[in-house]
Scaffold this active site. Structure first.
Site, PDB file in Angstrom:
ATOM      1  N   CYS A  44      59.315  40.919  58.799  1.00 46.11           N
ATOM      2  CA  CYS A  44      60.318  41.923  58.986  1.00 46.11           C
ATOM      3  C   CYS A  44      61.291  41.481  60.117  1.00 46.11           C
ATOM      4  O   CYS A  44      62.237  41.826  60.095  1.00 46.11           O
ATOM      5  CB  CYS A  44      59.830  43.313  59.106  1.00 46.11           C
ATOM      6  SG  CYS A  44      58.872  43.922  57.640  1.00 46.11           S
ATOM      7  N   CYS A  86      56.500  43.448  61.893  1.00 47.99           N
ATOM      8  CA  CYS A  86      55.550  42.275  61.805  1.00 47.99           C
ATOM      9  C   CYS A  86      56.681  41.001  61.903  1.00 47.99           C
ATOM     10  O   CYS A  86      57.903  41.533  61.728  1.00 47.99           O
ATOM     11  CB  CYS A  86      54.797  42.197  60.345  1.00 47.99           C
ATOM     12  SG  CYS A  86      56.015  41.993  58.888  1.00 47.99           S
ATOM     13  N   HIS A 113      57.451  46.087  52.950  1.00 47.42           N
ATOM     14  CA  HIS A 113      57.532  46.950  54.556  1.00 47.42           C
ATOM     15  C   HIS A 113      58.788  47.893  54.541  1.00 47.42           C
ATOM     16  O   HIS A 113      59.813  47.619  53.776  1.00 47.42           O
ATOM     17  CB  HIS A 113      57.441  46.023  55.596  1.00 47.42           C
ATOM     18  CG  HIS A 113      55.993  45.390  55.922  1.00 47.42           C
ATOM     19  ND1 HIS A 113      55.650  45.044  57.008  1.00 47.42           N
ATOM     20  CD2 HIS A 113      54.928  45.632  54.930  1.00 47.42           C
ATOM     21  CE1 HIS A 113      54.288  44.516  56.862  1.00 47.42           C
ATOM     22  NE2 HIS A 113      53.989  44.812  55.492  1.00 47.42           N
ATOM     23  N   GLU A 168      60.738  48.349  56.815  1.00 44.29           N
ATOM     24  CA  GLU A 168      61.881  47.919  57.510  1.00 44.29           C
ATOM     25  C   GLU A 168      62.742  46.898  56.394  1.00 44.29           C
ATOM     26  O   GLU A 168      63.822  46.930  56.592  1.00 44.29           O
ATOM     27  CB  GLU A 168      61.401  46.775  58.666  1.00 44.29           C
ATOM     28  CG  GLU A 168      60.502  47.240  59.814  1.00 44.29           C
ATOM     29  CD  GLU A 168      59.081  47.548  59.465  1.00 44.29           C
ATOM     30  OE1 GLU A 168      58.769  47.736  58.508  1.00 44.29           O
ATOM     31  OE2 GLU A 168      58.218  47.314  60.579  1.00 44.29           O
TER      32      GLU A 168
END
Ligand SMILES: Nc1ccn([C@H]2C[C@H](O)[C@@H](COP(=O)(O)O)O2)c(=O)n1
Length: 221
Positions: free
Chosen positions: A148, A145, A119, A121
């Site tokens: 993260c 999420c 992801h 992040e």
């Protein structure tokens, strides 16, 4: 490049309004306006706010993503407004973008992107160019999420600024909020001042009636 805060890019500078004005008024008016601005002592008014700038940076980073469906970008900023990391969703280093799956509806977990994609992040934190990201803010297109969120919390980031929370009903996002609340990470939604930002690479030359020869053609010795 048009940074549609929701969607795909094109390529102008300033806000869409600037450019619409430019298109509608034609070149003569544009030159007159430029001349007026050159003799004025006032500062430009419609410059980007810090929040818009960092969110736009996150959106620009997202344009590096190969994910055909969702491109997410993140930008990490220190308390004194320095960018110390950017990231976008993508395959891990060494995992060829052409070899790993980008689909998401395959019955086999092994054949879906979710199993492999890092992801935005996570990448932003791991790509940091500072000693650490303690007390920083993270600007991100989509609410993080749970996985993260753990990385954000453990890295010492103290604020998450997101644009969309479209998956707020999912357990991953609910868990992320629970963890942020418990660990004191603040989160807030940023509402951009313009829905679309346009980067016009040609605008830098717009006051020139004739372009000079390219530098290579001058003898600089
Ligand atoms: N906060 C987020 C949320 C999602 N992503 C990435 C992960 C996937 O590549 C994609 C989600 O795909 P979709 O289910 O929308 O097709 O976005 C992220 O980096 N950060």
């Amino acid at each position: 490049m048009e940074l549609n805060m929701n969607d795909e890019p094109e390529v102008q500078i300033g806000t869409v309004n600037d450019n619409l004005k430019l298109c509608n008024t034609g070149m003569d008016n544009h030159h007159t306006k430029n001349k007026e601005m050159e003799s004025s002592n006032e500062k430009r008014k419609n410059y980007l706010s810090w929040d818009d700038f960092f969110m736009a940076t996150a959106f620009l980073a997202a344009q590096r993503s190969k994910d055909p469906v969702t491109q997410v970008g993140a930008c990490i900023v220190t308390l004194d407004k320095k960018i110390v990391g950017t990231g976008y969703n993508g395959m891990p280093i060494g995992c060829n973008d052409d070899d790993f799956p980008w689909g998401k509806n395959n019955p086999s977990t092994l054949d879906n992107k979710y199993t492999y994609v890092c992801h935005a992040e996570m990448n932003a934190v791991l790509n940091k160019n500072s000693m650490d990201v303690k007390n920083c803010s993270m600007y991100v297109a989509l609410f993080p999420c749970n996985e993260c969120a753990k990385i954000i919390i453990q890295s010492g980031i103290k604020e998450v600024v997101y644009l969309s929370d479209k998956y707020s009903f999912k357990p991953q996002m609910i868990a992320a909020k629970r963890m942020f609340n418990a660990s004191g990470v603040k989160f807030r939604q940023h509402i951009p001042s313009n829905q679309r930002l346009v980067l016009d690479f040609s605008k830098i030359n717009s006051n020139m009636t004739q372009m000079p020869n390219t530098p290579e053609k001058y003898d600089c010795k």
